[in-house]
Design an enzyme around this catalytic site. Structure first.
Site, PDB file in Angstrom:
ATOM      1  N   CYS A 173      49.396  79.642  36.048  1.00 43.48           N
ATOM      2  CA  CYS A 173      49.403  80.967  36.672  1.00 43.48           C
ATOM      3  C   CYS A 173      48.993  80.899  38.144  1.00 43.48           C
ATOM      4  O   CYS A 173      48.595  79.856  38.649  1.00 43.48           O
ATOM      5  CB  CYS A 173      48.453  81.880  35.912  1.00 43.48           C
TER       6      CYS A 173
ATOM      7  N   ALA B 135      45.513  79.644  38.792  1.00 45.44           N
ATOM      8  CA  ALA B 135      45.420  78.175  38.693  1.00 45.44           C
ATOM      9  C   ALA B 135      45.850  77.534  40.005  1.00 45.44           C
ATOM     10  O   ALA B 135      45.238  76.565  40.466  1.00 45.44           O
ATOM     11  CB  ALA B 135      46.280  77.661  37.543  1.00 45.44           C
TER      12      ALA B 135
ATOM     13  N   ARG C 147      41.218  69.432  36.416  1.00 38.77           N
ATOM     14  CA  ARG C 147      41.967  68.679  37.427  1.00 38.77           C
ATOM     15  C   ARG C 147      41.102  67.534  37.942  1.00 38.77           C
ATOM     16  O   ARG C 147      39.893  67.667  38.057  1.00 38.77           O
ATOM     17  CB  ARG C 147      42.358  69.606  38.567  1.00 38.77           C
TER      18      ARG C 147
ATOM     19  N   HIS D 151      49.134  79.174  45.576  1.00 46.80           N
ATOM     20  CA  HIS D 151      49.029  78.272  46.732  1.00 46.80           C
ATOM     21  C   HIS D 151      49.120  79.100  48.006  1.00 46.80           C
ATOM     22  O   HIS D 151      48.356  78.918  48.943  1.00 46.80           O
ATOM     23  CB  HIS D 151      50.181  77.259  46.763  1.00 46.80           C
TER      24      HIS D 151
HETATM   25  S1  CFN Z   1      50.095  72.697  41.783  1.00 41.38           S
HETATM   26 FE1  CFN Z   1      50.711  70.922  43.000  1.00 41.38          FE
HETATM   27  S2  CFN Z   1      49.504  70.394  44.694  1.00 41.38           S
HETATM   28  S3  CFN Z   1      52.777  70.604  43.602  1.00 41.38           S
HETATM   29 FE2  CFN Z   1      52.057  68.807  42.616  1.00 41.38          FE
HETATM   30  S4  CFN Z   1      51.344  67.486  44.181  1.00 41.38           S
HETATM   31 FE3  CFN Z   1      51.149  68.783  40.222  1.00 41.38          FE
HETATM   32  S5  CFN Z   1      51.138  70.514  38.922  1.00 41.38           S
HETATM   33 MO1  CFN Z   1      49.226  69.361  38.553  1.00 41.38          MO
HETATM   34  S6  CFN Z   1      47.856  70.351  40.072  1.00 41.38           S
HETATM   35 FE4  CFN Z   1      48.786  68.655  41.076  1.00 41.38          FE
HETATM   36 FE5  CFN Z   1      49.668  68.633  43.447  1.00 41.38          FE
HETATM   37 FE6  CFN Z   1      51.500  69.525  44.973  1.00 41.38          FE
HETATM   38 FE7  CFN Z   1      49.862  70.886  40.624  1.00 41.38          FE
HETATM   39  S7  CFN Z   1      47.838  67.612  42.728  1.00 41.38           S
HETATM   40  S8  CFN Z   1      49.622  67.426  39.529  1.00 41.38           S
HETATM   41  S9  CFN Z   1      53.111  67.963  40.900  1.00 41.38           S
HETATM   42  N1  CFN Z   1      50.402  69.414  41.832  1.00 41.38           N
HETATM   43  C1  HCA Z   2      47.380  73.517  36.859  1.00 39.67           C
HETATM   44  C2  HCA Z   2      46.644  72.219  37.067  1.00 39.67           C
HETATM   45  C3  HCA Z   2      47.390  71.034  36.544  1.00 39.67           C
HETATM   46  C4  HCA Z   2      47.481  71.022  35.035  1.00 39.67           C
HETATM   47  C5  HCA Z   2      47.817  69.680  34.507  1.00 39.67           C
HETATM   48  C6  HCA Z   2      48.433  69.550  33.152  1.00 39.67           C
HETATM   49  C7  HCA Z   2      46.649  69.752  37.019  1.00 39.67           C
HETATM   50  O1  HCA Z   2      48.576  73.597  37.103  1.00 39.67           O
HETATM   51  O2  HCA Z   2      46.745  74.462  36.459  1.00 39.67           O
HETATM   52  O3  HCA Z   2      49.126  70.440  32.678  1.00 39.67           O
HETATM   53  O4  HCA Z   2      48.237  68.485  32.617  1.00 39.67           O
HETATM   54  O5  HCA Z   2      47.246  68.902  37.624  1.00 39.67           O
HETATM   55  O6  HCA Z   2      45.451  69.644  36.739  1.00 39.67           O
HETATM   56  O7  HCA Z   2      48.694  71.001  37.102  1.00 39.67           O
END
Ligand code: CFN
Ligand code: HCA
Length: 529
Positions: A51, A54, A85, A183
């Protein structure tokens, strides 16, 4: 029938029509790889998305270590965006460090009925009494927006009452269609209330920000190690292992290097518009990608000594990992992968897989926008103040549809003569024809694509990891790296190769047989006794 058609034909016509637009069989010859993304998921479809809250609290703000981050909402939301995370951070002596604490107003029914502002003020009072922080963030969860608590007014109250910085983020979970809206909200507030407040001058002109690097499993530390080894000064990292003080000074850097574009493009663009800090898209995931990024940065600064130093460091780092990489490549060459992650990683990790000879059969994002799939058109443009820097930088047009690629005049003229059609970003150009891009892959499609494509490894998050493993396919988490990392940079590439080699070659796969392969797990009679 293609795998995509086989998956889709299970759907009712309404769902078929919707999901068809989110799946593309890659064909780079006709450049017609249009995909629907960043739209609402079909209700009830078991999406793996998260969401808005998150994306704001968990992803962008979460790693900032010296702000007390109070979640105004139920304890479940508070815990979720705190404990899951893997953004790592080090405590620096004599500075605040609050990442080990989960601050929550723990909203209850009575707060929903009578309003929660009092409780929020109380939480701030308590935090002030116990920790004396100089910065507090307040993050909203869904109920706050529904009952109308004014967190911004509470933030102003706290600033006057305690003389601290207090920033409110209206990032209620239901806003937007995924983490992506969060974001944006986090970026806007950091730009408005933090960036630009510092007056710490960088020590040299080779000063950079690293944007979109959250130090998952220590990735940011590896990236910084390499940059510092060459001689760059890292002014700020957004936001892995970061402090408010560093973020305040981001506008003082000469260049922003953008690792994850999805979560932070807004800040990169605002820093450029407001303070003239150029940015370039980099990628420190993958050996070849890291080398390319380092060379792009050297090209930006256009300094013979730094360029030579860049080449020396690249040569030395390669020398140190070469044997290991060759060994792992011999074990992994020819294997096949599927990647499904939130945003940019589903693209970036394909490049590291290429280094190891692994082919990607399918890749998808939970919340990527169309430009992360298709790329965005760039227009070669003559750099207006050409003598200040001989650079390649990218800036966004007001309509957000196209990017300018700033280059020296001769270069622009050459590209125009060649009728250059360039694309910025986008994973499709790095994918083979006949492979798939699937947006917002759901639980059902995960099972089906695994069955049809038979990958050797499925890169996932925690929600889909065991879907894959229960069907006998190895899964490694690309969000958290399970318990491992770093995976970025030169040393990270070796860690990654080692982890997946161990996973693929473990004898466990041959020793287990899923129970439903031999015994039915669901027994019932229809309309009978
Ligand atoms: S929201 Fe982003 S900030 S888009 Fe990417 S690299 Fe994932 S989903 Mo999990 S939280 Fe994480 Fe980053 Fe950019 Fe999220 S560190 S792994 S692919 N990510
Ligand atoms: C998020 C955080 C997440 C969840 C990871 C997962 C992360 O989107 O709320 O589903 O395993 O990287 O911690 O993307």
């Amino acid at each position: 029938m293609s795998a995509k058609e086989q998956v889709l034909e299970n759907y009712s016509s309404r769902v078929y029509k919707n999901r068809k637009e989110h799946m593309v069989e890659v064909n780079n010859n006709d450049n017609n790889n249009m995909i629907t993304a960043n739209v609402r998921a079909v209700p009830g479809i078991m999406t793996h998305r998260g969401c808005c809250y998150a994306g704001c609290k968990g992803v962008v703000l979460g790693p900032i270590k010296d702000a007390v981050q109070i979640v105004h909402g139920p304890i479940g939301c508070s815990f979720y965006a705190w404990g899951t995370r893997r953004h790592k951070a080090k405590k620096v002596e004599d500075t605040d460090h609050y990442l080990q604490y989960c601050f929550s107003t723990d909203m209850q029914e009575a707060d929903i009925v009578f309003g929660g502002e009092k409780k929020l003020k109380k939480a701030i009072e308590e935090a002030m009494d116990i920790f004396h922080p100089s910065t507090i963030f307040i993050c909203s969860t869904c109920p706050v927006g529904l009952i109308g608590d004014d967190i911004h007014a509470v933030a102003r109250w706290a600033e006057t009452e305690y003389g601290i910085k207090c920033i409110a983020f209206s990032c209620e979970g239901y806003k937007g269609v995924s983490q992506s809206a969060g974001h944006h909200i986090a970026n806007n507030q950091l730009m408005r209330f933090v960036i630009g407040e510092g007056d710490r001058e960088p020590k040299s002109k080779f000063s950079v920000n690293i944007l979109g690097e959250y130090n998952i499993g220590g990735d940011g530390w590896e990236t910084e190690r390499i940059l510092k080894r060459i001689g760059y000064e890292v002014v700020s990292v957004f936001t892995g292992d970061s402090s408010i003080e560093d973020l305040k000074n981001a506008h003082k850097a000469n260049l922003s290097i953008v690792q994850c574009h999805r979560s932070i493009n807004y800040i990169a663009e605002m820093l450029e518009t407001k303070y003239g800090v150029s940015w370039l898209k980099g990628n420190f995931v993958g050996v070849e990608a890291t080398i390319k990024t380092l060379r792009d940065i050297a090209k930006f600064f256009n300094d013979p000594e730094m360029t030579a130093r860049t080449e020396d460091v690249i040569a030395d780092e390669i020398n140190l990992i070469e044997d290991d990489m060759e060994y792992y490549k011999s074990k992994l060459k020819g294997k096949k992968a599927v990647l499904y992650v939130g945003g940019s990683r589903a693209h970036h990790y394909q490049l590291l897989l290429n280094d190891l000879g692994i082919t990607t059969l399918l890749a998808g994002y939970e919340f990527g926008h169309r430009d992360e799939y298709e790329g965005r058109e760039v227009i070669p443009t003559i750099k207006p103040d050409a003598d200040s820097k001989n650079i390649e930088s990218i800036t966004v047009e007001p309509d957000q549809e196209k990017y300018h690629l700033y280059l020296p005049e001769e270069e622009v003229n050459r590209l125009k003569e060649e009728n250059f059609l360039g694309y910025y970003g986008g994973m499709v150009k790095d994918m083979k024809d006949g492979t798939y891009m699937v947006d917002d892959l759901n639980h059902f499609e995960t099972e089906e694509f695994i069955r049809l494509l038979k990958p050797d490894i499925f890169f996932s998050g925690i929600k889909d990891k065991f879907v894959a493993q229960k069907s006998g396919v190895l899964s490694r988490q690309l969000h958290s790296y399970d318990y491992s990392g770093p995976y970025a940079g030169f040393r990270g590439a070796v860690n990654f190769a080692r982890d997946i080699t161990m996973g693929i070659y473990t004898p466990a796969w041959g020793l287990t047989k899923a129970p439903w392969k031999t015994t039915p797990t669901l027994v019932g009679t229809l309309g009978g006794e």
